[in-house]
Design an enzyme around this catalytic site. Sequence first.
Site, PDB file in Angstrom:
ATOM      1  CB  SER B  90       1.677  -0.331   9.382  1.00 29.64           C
ATOM      2  OG  SER B  90       1.870  -0.281   8.000  1.00 29.64           O
ATOM      3  CG  HIS B 104      -0.704  -3.491   2.976  1.00 31.22           C
ATOM      4  ND1 HIS B 104      -1.774  -2.718   2.561  1.00 31.22           N
ATOM      5  CD2 HIS B 104       0.009  -2.730   3.829  1.00 31.22           C
ATOM      6  CE1 HIS B 104      -1.698  -1.529   3.146  1.00 31.22           C
ATOM      7  NE2 HIS B 104      -0.630  -1.502   3.912  1.00 31.22           N
TER       8      HIS B 104
END
Lengths: 298, 298
Positions: B90, B104
């Site tokens: 992540s 992201h």
Amino acid sequence: MIDKERIAEVYRHIQDEICTALEALDGKARFEQEVWERDGGGGGRTRIIQNGTILEKGGVNFSAVHGKLPEVIKKSLGVDEDDFFATGVSIVIHPNHPHVPIIHMNIRYFELNEQIRWFGGGIDLTPHYIVEEDARYFHAQLKAVCDRHHPDFYRDFKAWADDYFFIKHRNETRGIGGVFYDKLTPLKTGLTYQQIFDFSCDLGHNFAPIYTELVNRHRHRDFSSEEKEWQLLRRGRYVEFNLVYDAGTKFGLETNGRVESILMSLPNQASWLYDFKTKPDSNEQHTLDLLRKGIDWA
Amino acid sequence: MIDKERIAEVYRHIQDEICTALEALDGKARFEQEVWERDGGGGGRTRIIQNGTILEKGGVNFSAVHGKLPEVIKKSLGVDEDDFFATGVSIVIHPNHPHVPIIHMNIRYFELNEQIRWFGGGIDLTPHYIVEEDARYFHAQLKAVCDRHHPDFYRDFKAWADDYFFIKHRNETRGIGGVFYDKLTPLKTGLTYQQIFDFSCDLGHNFAPIYTELVNRHRHRDFSSEEKEWQLLRRGRYVEFNLVYDAGTKFGLETNGRVESILMSLPNQASWLYDFKTKPDSNEQHTLDLLRKGIDWA
């Protein structure tokens, strides 16, 4: 029996009174007002003060709205009634000074089909640095207001504020709490609606004197850049609470409320530093140690 | 059939590969690593880069955890199975430069009782200022990755990202989207687990080259204080999305995840100005005009 028009009128006057007092406190900045109308009925007066000598960003909002309750709210309230009326004054003040606390107040009245009626609200304080003498003063003032109306109010509403203004994922309270109450009725309190209303007004009238005292205690102190940085970190926590937990914010965002009015509670600037650690025995650590439920300040 | 140990091992290598590439991109800052263990089983490697020449705050986190699923999660997933395994990488990167976008990425694999298995993830871009040529480049790269694995992936996952990265109360997308997918299985895709896994790895390998290109296009441009202010306002929106809507953040906070790892997605500084209005025909207004669903960038 006190009616909704009268309640709205008095709350509107309380907004005026608080704005006048906060302008005097700041000495420079003035509130700007936006009058708005709600599509479904009613409206409000949003008042924002910005970039003052001490008040960096503050909102003192009044609204009195009515109409048909959205389906989602009926479900969450567990009611079948449709026609609602809601009025209240809502305040958040972010000062520019790390030694001056953030303060929040809300007094509100809600009615369904002119039958179900209740009051909610509270005042709570979020110091960037907790000063124990200030915390005792603040809670003593709130206790004095409560005690004029009901012997249990302070004890009950102080505990309610501790539970409500809690940042669960941080395991810390947002600040030093205050009083918080919701859905007050004669059945629950033994008071009449008029008496509950009088209590809410007493809170409203005491807001400005209490905050004025707390601001004046600290506004002329020097502060360091580290203290300013800590202020922004604490504001980050304030943002976390309001966006993750605050019921009024959630309610507003989910029901397509006026976003700028709802999110006026957020500070001009906030910050997050990865895994920030306070120094042992520092003022910052002292504050963290006091961000917990159940402290008997009064 | 590909097993969970192998998936975790490859994802861990992807974390290494991305960190090496991002350090080279920055040229100065280095990742700091924290290895952590989860009480219930497994653990992870949190890696944070801060105050670089261009990377102000970035996290590239790997985890592989297992154990018994909390009751609340079982309910939300609608399953009875208890034993879970989850692994993933992540990433959130906040650059210091208003003309360099926030990015992201997430690739993850989830397993229940070694029977139910799925993949999720995606990459999306949040430019403070949208440059249409960059948006086309970004989406073309993602489309190329998708097209190597399935003819429908780009179309479906692009639409999914538009829907997911949407700030409902602002009626604007978080950025220009990208691709987002969840709960991918052979039944849903016609691919084998190995093939879905290969797709997720292909995304992972392409993350650093794509971001490197976008950073290098803009990192040496000058910017004004007004542009910096706009960057902080856009970061405020990023905070709003992550705290109000992001499923991973909510899941993490509700299940008592590691707060610092979950909230590393928040920027060092963000701001909110009451009722801020962009100037007509400004770059800021141009960006707002493009923060909507359904733009065909590829």
